[in-house]
Design a protein around this motif. Sequence first.
Motif, PDB file in Angstrom:
ATOM      1  N   ALA A 104       0.703   5.150  -7.161  1.00 12.07           N
ATOM      2  CA  ALA A 104      -0.491   4.380  -7.539  1.00 12.07           C
ATOM      3  C   ALA A 104      -0.271   2.871  -7.409  1.00 12.07           C
ATOM      4  CB  ALA A 104      -0.889   4.730  -8.976  1.00 12.07           C
ATOM      5  N   GLN A 105       0.970   2.408  -7.603  1.00  9.18           N
ATOM      6  CA  GLN A 105       1.229   0.967  -7.629  1.00  9.18           C
ATOM      7  C   GLN A 105       1.594   0.373  -6.274  1.00  9.18           C
ATOM      8  OE1 GLN A 105       4.255   0.806 -10.763  1.00  9.18           O
ATOM      9  NE2 GLN A 105       2.732  -0.055 -12.146  1.00  9.18           N
ATOM     10  N   ILE A 106       2.173   1.167  -5.400  1.00 12.63           N
ATOM     11  CA  ILE A 106       2.630   0.655  -4.100  1.00 12.63           C
ATOM     12  C   ILE A 106       1.507   0.842  -3.089  1.00 12.63           C
ATOM     13  CG2 ILE A 106       4.324   0.963  -2.257  1.00 12.63           C
ATOM     14  CD1 ILE A 106       6.301   1.868  -4.462  1.00 12.63           C
ATOM     15  N   PRO A 107       1.187  -0.200  -2.321  1.00 12.42           N
ATOM     16  CA  PRO A 107       0.087  -0.083  -1.350  1.00 12.42           C
ATOM     17  C   PRO A 107       0.207   1.172  -0.488  1.00 12.42           C
ATOM     18  CG  PRO A 107       0.875  -2.338  -1.437  1.00 12.42           C
ATOM     19  CD  PRO A 107       1.821  -1.519  -2.282  1.00 12.42           C
ATOM     20  N   ALA A 108      -0.917   1.857  -0.326  1.00 14.12           N
ATOM     21  CA  ALA A 108      -0.960   3.161   0.343  1.00 14.12           C
ATOM     22  C   ALA A 108      -0.490   3.122   1.782  1.00 14.12           C
ATOM     23  CB  ALA A 108      -2.376   3.743   0.264  1.00 14.12           C
ATOM     24  N   GLU A 109      -0.571   1.977   2.439  1.00 16.41           N
ATOM     25  CA  GLU A 109      -0.176   1.909   3.849  1.00 16.41           C
ATOM     26  C   GLU A 109       1.345   1.786   4.038  1.00 16.41           C
ATOM     27  OE1 GLU A 109      -1.013  -2.336   2.535  1.00 16.41           O
ATOM     28  OE2 GLU A 109      -1.992  -0.398   2.263  1.00 16.41           O
ATOM     29  N   LEU A 110       2.087   1.652   2.942  1.00 16.42           N
ATOM     30  CA  LEU A 110       3.540   1.511   3.039  1.00 16.42           C
ATOM     31  C   LEU A 110       4.245   2.846   2.850  1.00 16.42           C
ATOM     32  CD1 LEU A 110       4.125  -1.733   0.925  1.00 16.42           C
ATOM     33  CD2 LEU A 110       3.997  -1.522   3.421  1.00 16.42           C
ATOM     34  N   ASP A 111       5.281   3.069   3.646  1.00 13.71           N
ATOM     35  CA  ASP A 111       6.180   4.184   3.382  1.00 13.71           C
ATOM     36  C   ASP A 111       7.099   3.776   2.232  1.00 13.71           C
ATOM     37  OD1 ASP A 111       5.152   5.752   5.353  1.00 13.71           O
ATOM     38  OD2 ASP A 111       6.963   5.831   6.568  1.00 13.71           O
ATOM     39  N   VAL A 112       7.529   4.750   1.474  1.00 13.33           N
ATOM     40  CA  VAL A 112       8.399   4.494   0.329  1.00 13.33           C
ATOM     41  C   VAL A 112       9.688   5.282   0.532  1.00 13.33           C
ATOM     42  CG1 VAL A 112       8.645   4.670  -2.178  1.00 13.33           C
ATOM     43  CG2 VAL A 112       6.385   4.183  -1.172  1.00 13.33           C
ATOM     44  N   HIS A 113      10.800   4.571   0.605  1.00 10.67           N
ATOM     45  CA  HIS A 113      12.108   5.209   0.732  1.00 10.67           C
ATOM     46  C   HIS A 113      12.811   5.098  -0.614  1.00 10.67           C
ATOM     47  CE1 HIS A 113      12.205   5.948   5.087  1.00 10.67           C
ATOM     48  NE2 HIS A 113      11.304   4.975   5.084  1.00 10.67           N
ATOM     49  N   LEU A 114      13.084   6.230  -1.212  1.00 14.11           N
ATOM     50  CA  LEU A 114      13.718   6.290  -2.518  1.00 14.11           C
ATOM     51  C   LEU A 114      15.197   6.607  -2.350  1.00 14.11           C
ATOM     52  CD1 LEU A 114      10.968   8.498  -4.143  1.00 14.11           C
ATOM     53  CD2 LEU A 114      11.333   6.066  -4.588  1.00 14.11           C
ATOM     54  N   ILE A 115      16.039   5.734  -2.880  1.00 17.21           N
ATOM     55  CA  ILE A 115      17.478   5.967  -2.876  1.00 17.21           C
ATOM     56  C   ILE A 115      17.828   6.457  -4.275  1.00 17.21           C
ATOM     57  CG2 ILE A 115      19.757   4.981  -2.435  1.00 17.21           C
ATOM     58  CD1 ILE A 115      17.781   4.623  -0.070  1.00 17.21           C
ATOM     59  N   CYS A 116      18.268   7.688  -4.372  1.00 14.73           N
ATOM     60  CA  CYS A 116      18.551   8.301  -5.672  1.00 14.73           C
ATOM     61  C   CYS A 116      19.963   8.877  -5.687  1.00 14.73           C
ATOM     62  CB  CYS A 116      17.570   9.437  -5.955  1.00 14.73           C
ATOM     63  SG  CYS A 116      15.863   8.906  -6.125  1.00 14.73           S
ATOM     64  N   ASP A 117      20.505   8.988  -6.896  1.00 14.89           N
ATOM     65  CA  ASP A 117      21.780   9.688  -7.026  1.00 14.89           C
ATOM     66  C   ASP A 117      21.517  11.187  -6.917  1.00 14.89           C
ATOM     67  OD1 ASP A 117      20.759  10.497  -9.494  1.00 14.89           O
ATOM     68  OD2 ASP A 117      21.916   9.029 -10.615  1.00 14.89           O
ATOM     69  N   ASN A 118      22.554  11.963  -7.069  1.00 15.08           N
ATOM     70  CA  ASN A 118      22.447  13.410  -6.905  1.00 15.08           C
ATOM     71  C   ASN A 118      22.105  14.143  -8.197  1.00 15.08           C
ATOM     72  OD1 ASN A 118      23.046  14.260  -4.090  1.00 15.08           O
ATOM     73  ND2 ASN A 118      24.757  12.870  -4.417  1.00 15.08           N
ATOM     74  N   TYR A 119      21.572  13.430  -9.159  1.00 16.94           N
ATOM     75  CA  TYR A 119      21.207  14.045 -10.424  1.00 16.94           C
ATOM     76  C   TYR A 119      20.196  15.168 -10.172  1.00 16.94           C
ATOM     77  CZ  TYR A 119      20.475  14.181 -15.462  1.00 16.94           C
ATOM     78  OH  TYR A 119      20.417  14.580 -16.773  1.00 16.94           O
TER      79      TYR A 119
END
Length: 153
Positions: free
Chosen positions: A39-54
């Motif tokens: 909802a907060q990040i502009p819809a035209e942008l891809d979002v790359h999430l860097i997460c740990d292995n939790y």
Amino acid sequence: MAITTLFAALDVASGQIYGSIHRRHRAVEFKKFLAKLDAQIPAELDVHLICDNYTTHKTPTVAKWLDAHPRFHMHHTPTYSSWLNQVERWFALLTDKKLRRAAHRSIQALEKDIRDWITHWNQNPQPFAWTKTADEILERLNSYLQRIPGAGH
């Protein structure tokens, strides 16, 4: 004993933090955080999430949500490699500058302090800059592994 969980995302280009506080650390709360990001990040942008292995980041519930939101791309850091994730640097600053010596009389006071820190940070966000090149990091890591019996074999 009451606890609180902060899910946070760092926009590496601007330094802005997106945070979401929950009383539990389960897939359902992580999914709520993802929906907040959506909802907060502009819809035209891809979002790359860097997460740990939790485990929370890898449940079928989260995978289903990600499948339904193809602009989101999940990347997992290798075990014991949280230093690769720049939001971890921000968590360290939160701990050192705001939480380590603080005395909170309630979970609500702690959560307010965290929200205030995020607001303060986002008033003048600063992206983090690597101080070494990838080659320098890999060279140092390789040198370190050479000194550990059985490492890298």
